[in-house]
Design a protein around this motif. Structure first.
Motif, short mmCIF file in Angstrom:
data_model
loop_
_atom_site.label_atom_id
_atom_site.label_comp_id
_atom_site.label_asym_id
_atom_site.label_seq_id
_atom_site.Cartn_x
_atom_site.Cartn_y
_atom_site.Cartn_z
N LYS A 2 22.22 -62.66 27.98
CA LYS A 2 21.80 -61.89 26.82
C LYS A 2 22.99 -61.16 26.20
O LYS A 2 23.80 -60.55 26.91
CB LYS A 2 20.74 -60.88 27.22
N LYS A 4 24.15 -59.10 22.25
CA LYS A 4 23.87 -58.76 20.86
C LYS A 4 24.91 -59.44 19.98
O LYS A 4 26.07 -59.06 19.96
CB LYS A 4 23.91 -57.24 20.66
N ILE A 11 19.53 -63.02 11.51
CA ILE A 11 18.34 -63.55 12.18
C ILE A 11 17.35 -64.08 11.14
O ILE A 11 16.76 -65.15 11.32
CB ILE A 11 17.69 -62.45 13.05
N GLU A 64 7.98 -58.88 23.70
CA GLU A 64 9.32 -58.89 23.09
C GLU A 64 9.72 -57.52 22.56
O GLU A 64 10.91 -57.20 22.49
CB GLU A 64 9.37 -59.91 21.94
N PHE A 69 14.89 -58.27 24.48
CA PHE A 69 14.56 -59.61 24.00
C PHE A 69 15.84 -60.46 23.95
O PHE A 69 16.12 -61.22 24.87
CB PHE A 69 13.87 -59.50 22.64
N LEU A 70 16.64 -60.30 22.92
CA LEU A 70 17.86 -61.11 22.80
C LEU A 70 19.06 -60.49 23.50
O LEU A 70 20.03 -61.18 23.79
CB LEU A 70 18.19 -61.35 21.32
N HIS A 205 8.92 -64.16 16.49
CA HIS A 205 10.19 -64.04 17.20
C HIS A 205 11.25 -63.44 16.29
O HIS A 205 12.02 -62.55 16.70
CB HIS A 205 10.66 -65.40 17.71
N ALA A 209 13.15 -59.87 16.84
CA ALA A 209 14.60 -59.87 16.98
C ALA A 209 15.27 -59.00 15.92
O ALA A 209 16.25 -58.29 16.19
CB ALA A 209 15.14 -61.30 16.91
N GLU A 212 14.73 -55.38 16.90
CA GLU A 212 15.59 -55.07 18.03
C GLU A 212 17.02 -54.81 17.57
O GLU A 212 17.68 -53.85 18.00
CB GLU A 212 15.55 -56.23 19.03
#
Length: 219
Positions: A2, A4, A11, A64, A69-70, A205, A209, A212
């Protein structure tokens, strides 16, 4: 691993590169993102509900948002400090393992409450009852219905409007009855249930994202 590596704009753009059919939903997806960002920025929350596969999507969305999440999210510095001040090294260890969270509740996850209400009162009002109890003005309700006509989602949307809870609908091409009740309706360009659901996933999703990326720094 993972990490950032994308901001919200990147995104959003990537979503349409991968799923060009969703370009017709671009404005509604962006509007949903802005609505959610505003709600979270004002310390409000998201409530989510759907039936069948859409119930699973509701759980997925909350999963999520409530944890990393990511990328691995750092919690707020003030809580890192507070945990250390209260509990020393034990508090520091806790703060290092906790993950940043965006408050969200799946109305599909409370079997004791839902079965009691559907047995004692009315199964089509179960989500409406939960929304009435949990929701406050400024929150967002995301109702997922592939037909746009699910009675329990429609009833919940009506309660949301009465309580000044903002609403997003995630549905299929026609929009169904949901289209006239939601503040924003994302109508994916499919009619078959499974095809609609296949396009719902990349949308939520992307929304998760993007939020986030906006609200958290990386550990």
């Amino acid at each position: 691993m993972k990490k950032k590596q994308f901001n919200a704009t990147q995104i959003f753009e990537l979503l349409f590169k991968r799923y060009p059919d969703l370009l017709r939903c671009e404005e509604d997806i962006m509007s949903s993102y802005k609505m959610l960002k505003q709600a979270y920025g004002e310390n409000n929350k998201l409530l989510v509900a759907g039936n069948g596969g859409s119930a699973s999507d509701s759980e997925h969305i909350v999963g999520e948002l409530m944890k990393s999440f990511l990328f691995n999210r750092r919690i707020e510095e003030k809580y890192e400090k507070r945990l250390f001040d209260l509990y020393g090294e034990a508090g520091k260890e806790i703060s290092q393992k906790l993950e940043g969270s965006l408050c969200s509740i799946p109305l599909t996850s409370m079997p004791a409450l839902s079965t009691a209400f559907l047995n004692d009162v009315d199964p089509t009002l179960t989500f409406a009852q939960m929304l009435y109890g949990y929701g406050v003005e400024g929150d967002v309700f995301l109702g997922i219905s592939t037909s746009g006509n699910s009675k329990n989602i429609i009833n919940a949307l009506m309660v949301a409007k009465a309580k000044n809870i903002k609403t997003i609908g995630l549905t299929g091409k026609s929009g169904g009855k949901m289209k006239d009740l939601c503040d924003i309706t994302i109508c994916v360009p499919e009619d078959e249930t499974f095809m609609i659901q296949e396009l719902h996933l990349p949308i939520y999703h992307a929304l998760c994202a993007m939020l986030e990326a906006d609200f958290f720094t990386e550990k």
